[in-house]
Motif scaffolding. Structure first.
Motif, PDB file in Angstrom:
ATOM      1  N   MET A  38      -1.501  -4.732  -4.155  1.00  0.00           N
ATOM      2  CA  MET A  38      -1.403  -4.516  -2.734  1.00  0.00           C
ATOM      3  C   MET A  38      -2.780  -4.518  -2.087  1.00  0.00           C
ATOM      4  N   ALA A  39      -3.726  -3.841  -2.701  1.00  0.00           N
ATOM      5  CA  ALA A  39      -5.065  -3.754  -2.122  1.00  0.00           C
ATOM      6  C   ALA A  39      -5.707  -5.126  -2.032  1.00  0.00           C
ATOM      7  N   ASP A  40      -5.533  -5.942  -3.063  1.00  0.00           N
ATOM      8  CA  ASP A  40      -6.117  -7.289  -3.035  1.00  0.00           C
ATOM      9  C   ASP A  40      -5.542  -8.121  -1.896  1.00  0.00           C
ATOM     10  N   ASN A  41      -4.253  -8.012  -1.664  1.00  0.00           N
ATOM     11  CA  ASN A  41      -3.623  -8.759  -0.568  1.00  0.00           C
ATOM     12  C   ASN A  41      -4.150  -8.295   0.790  1.00  0.00           C
ATOM     13  N   LEU A  42      -4.267  -6.993   0.978  1.00  0.00           N
ATOM     14  CA  LEU A  42      -4.774  -6.467   2.238  1.00  0.00           C
ATOM     15  C   LEU A  42      -6.227  -6.879   2.447  1.00  0.00           C
ATOM     16  N   LEU A  43      -7.051  -6.773   1.425  1.00  0.00           N
ATOM     17  CA  LEU A  43      -8.451  -7.156   1.546  1.00  0.00           C
ATOM     18  C   LEU A  43      -8.581  -8.641   1.845  1.00  0.00           C
ATOM     19  N   TRP A  44      -7.770  -9.474   1.227  1.00  0.00           N
ATOM     20  CA  TRP A  44      -7.800 -10.908   1.515  1.00  0.00           C
ATOM     21  C   TRP A  44      -7.501 -11.149   2.994  1.00  0.00           C
ATOM     22  N   TYR A  45      -6.448 -10.511   3.499  1.00  0.00           N
ATOM     23  CA  TYR A  45      -6.065 -10.692   4.903  1.00  0.00           C
ATOM     24  C   TYR A  45      -7.189 -10.233   5.834  1.00  0.00           C
ATOM     25  N   LEU A  46      -7.760  -9.070   5.568  1.00  0.00           N
ATOM     26  CA  LEU A  46      -8.821  -8.550   6.422  1.00  0.00           C
ATOM     27  C   LEU A  46     -10.052  -9.451   6.406  1.00  0.00           C
ATOM     28  N   ARG A  47     -10.326 -10.049   5.281  1.00  0.00           N
ATOM     29  CA  ARG A  47     -11.482 -10.959   5.206  1.00  0.00           C
ATOM     30  C   ARG A  47     -11.213 -12.276   5.932  1.00  0.00           C
ATOM     31  N   GLN A  48      -9.953 -12.642   6.045  1.00  0.00           N
ATOM     32  CA  GLN A  48      -9.600 -13.841   6.817  1.00  0.00           C
ATOM     33  C   GLN A  48      -9.703 -13.584   8.321  1.00  0.00           C
ATOM     34  N   HIS A  49      -9.649 -12.325   8.722  1.00  0.00           N
ATOM     35  CA  HIS A  49      -9.691 -11.925  10.138  1.00  0.00           C
ATOM     36  C   HIS A  49     -10.738 -10.823  10.314  1.00  0.00           C
ATOM     37  N   PRO A  50     -12.020 -11.147  10.145  1.00  0.00           N
ATOM     38  CA  PRO A  50     -13.061 -10.115  10.127  1.00  0.00           C
ATOM     39  C   PRO A  50     -13.225  -9.348  11.439  1.00  0.00           C
ATOM     40  N   GLU A  65       0.753  12.821 -14.682  1.00  0.00           N
ATOM     41  CA  GLU A  65       1.162  11.437 -14.443  1.00  0.00           C
ATOM     42  C   GLU A  65       0.179  10.707 -13.525  1.00  0.00           C
ATOM     43  N   LEU A  66      -0.504  11.437 -12.668  1.00  0.00           N
ATOM     44  CA  LEU A  66      -1.441  10.836 -11.720  1.00  0.00           C
ATOM     45  C   LEU A  66      -2.865  10.721 -12.268  1.00  0.00           C
ATOM     46  N   LYS A  67      -3.077  11.140 -13.484  1.00  0.00           N
ATOM     47  CA  LYS A  67      -4.420  11.148 -14.071  1.00  0.00           C
ATOM     48  C   LYS A  67      -5.087   9.774 -13.993  1.00  0.00           C
ATOM     49  N   ASP A  68      -4.363   8.725 -14.279  1.00  0.00           N
ATOM     50  CA  ASP A  68      -4.926   7.376 -14.288  1.00  0.00           C
ATOM     51  C   ASP A  68      -4.514   6.558 -13.067  1.00  0.00           C
ATOM     52  N   TYR A  69      -3.948   7.195 -12.066  1.00  0.00           N
ATOM     53  CA  TYR A  69      -3.467   6.498 -10.874  1.00  0.00           C
ATOM     54  C   TYR A  69      -4.627   6.203  -9.911  1.00  0.00           C
ATOM     55  N   HIS A  70      -4.736   4.966  -9.487  1.00  0.00           N
ATOM     56  CA  HIS A  70      -5.767   4.545  -8.542  1.00  0.00           C
ATOM     57  C   HIS A  70      -5.074   3.981  -7.309  1.00  0.00           C
ATOM     58  N   PRO A  71      -4.940   4.769  -6.253  1.00  0.00           N
ATOM     59  CA  PRO A  71      -4.206   4.332  -5.075  1.00  0.00           C
ATOM     60  C   PRO A  71      -4.913   3.200  -4.327  1.00  0.00           C
ATOM     61  N   MET A  72      -4.125   2.437  -3.604  1.00  0.00           N
ATOM     62  CA  MET A  72      -4.622   1.315  -2.820  1.00  0.00           C
ATOM     63  C   MET A  72      -5.706   1.756  -1.837  1.00  0.00           C
ATOM     64  N   GLY A  73      -5.533   2.912  -1.220  1.00  0.00           N
ATOM     65  CA  GLY A  73      -6.505   3.398  -0.249  1.00  0.00           C
ATOM     66  C   GLY A  73      -7.899   3.534  -0.831  1.00  0.00           C
ATOM     67  N   ARG A  74      -7.989   3.959  -2.066  1.00  0.00           N
ATOM     68  CA  ARG A  74      -9.286   4.104  -2.728  1.00  0.00           C
ATOM     69  C   ARG A  74      -9.959   2.747  -2.896  1.00  0.00           C
ATOM     70  N   THR A  75      -9.209   1.757  -3.318  1.00  0.00           N
ATOM     71  CA  THR A  75      -9.754   0.416  -3.525  1.00  0.00           C
ATOM     72  C   THR A  75     -10.217  -0.199  -2.213  1.00  0.00           C
ATOM     73  N   VAL A  76      -9.393  -0.063  -1.167  1.00  0.00           N
ATOM     74  CA  VAL A  76      -9.727  -0.638   0.128  1.00  0.00           C
ATOM     75  C   VAL A  76     -10.946   0.061   0.728  1.00  0.00           C
ATOM     76  N   LYS A  77     -10.991   1.368   0.635  1.00  0.00           N
ATOM     77  CA  LYS A  77     -12.115   2.117   1.190  1.00  0.00           C
ATOM     78  C   LYS A  77     -13.412   1.783   0.454  1.00  0.00           C
ATOM     79  N   ALA A  78     -13.336   1.614  -0.845  1.00  0.00           N
ATOM     80  CA  ALA A  78     -14.522   1.245  -1.618  1.00  0.00           C
ATOM     81  C   ALA A  78     -15.034  -0.140  -1.218  1.00  0.00           C
TER      82      ALA A  78
END
Length: 73
Positions: free
Chosen positions: A1-13, A37-50
């Protein structure tokens, strides 16, 4: 999900995007939940914000602190 959102945002800077989704997906931090269960969970928000920087991403969410759901009353 994060990759798709980042791709879209980069197409429309010059644009802005509003994403509607479940808070666990959009969150930046989940460590305070202290769930094994959340120990290894990396949410989309973290990836996008980074990728976009700390001042480019905002999350507005609501969460209930009590009450009843689907109680049939």
């Amino acid at each position: 999900m994060a990759d798709n959102l980042l791709w879209y945002l980069r197409q429309h800077p010059q644009g802005k995007a509003i994403c509607w989704g479940a808070l666990p997906h959009l969150a930046n931090t989940v460590e305070f939940l202290a769930d094994a269960e959340l120990k290894d969970y990396h949410p989309m928000g973290r990836t996008v914000k980074a990728a976009l920087g700390p001042h480019a991403v905002y999350v507005l969410g609501t969460i209930s602190g009590g009450g009843e759901y689907a109680s049939g009353v």
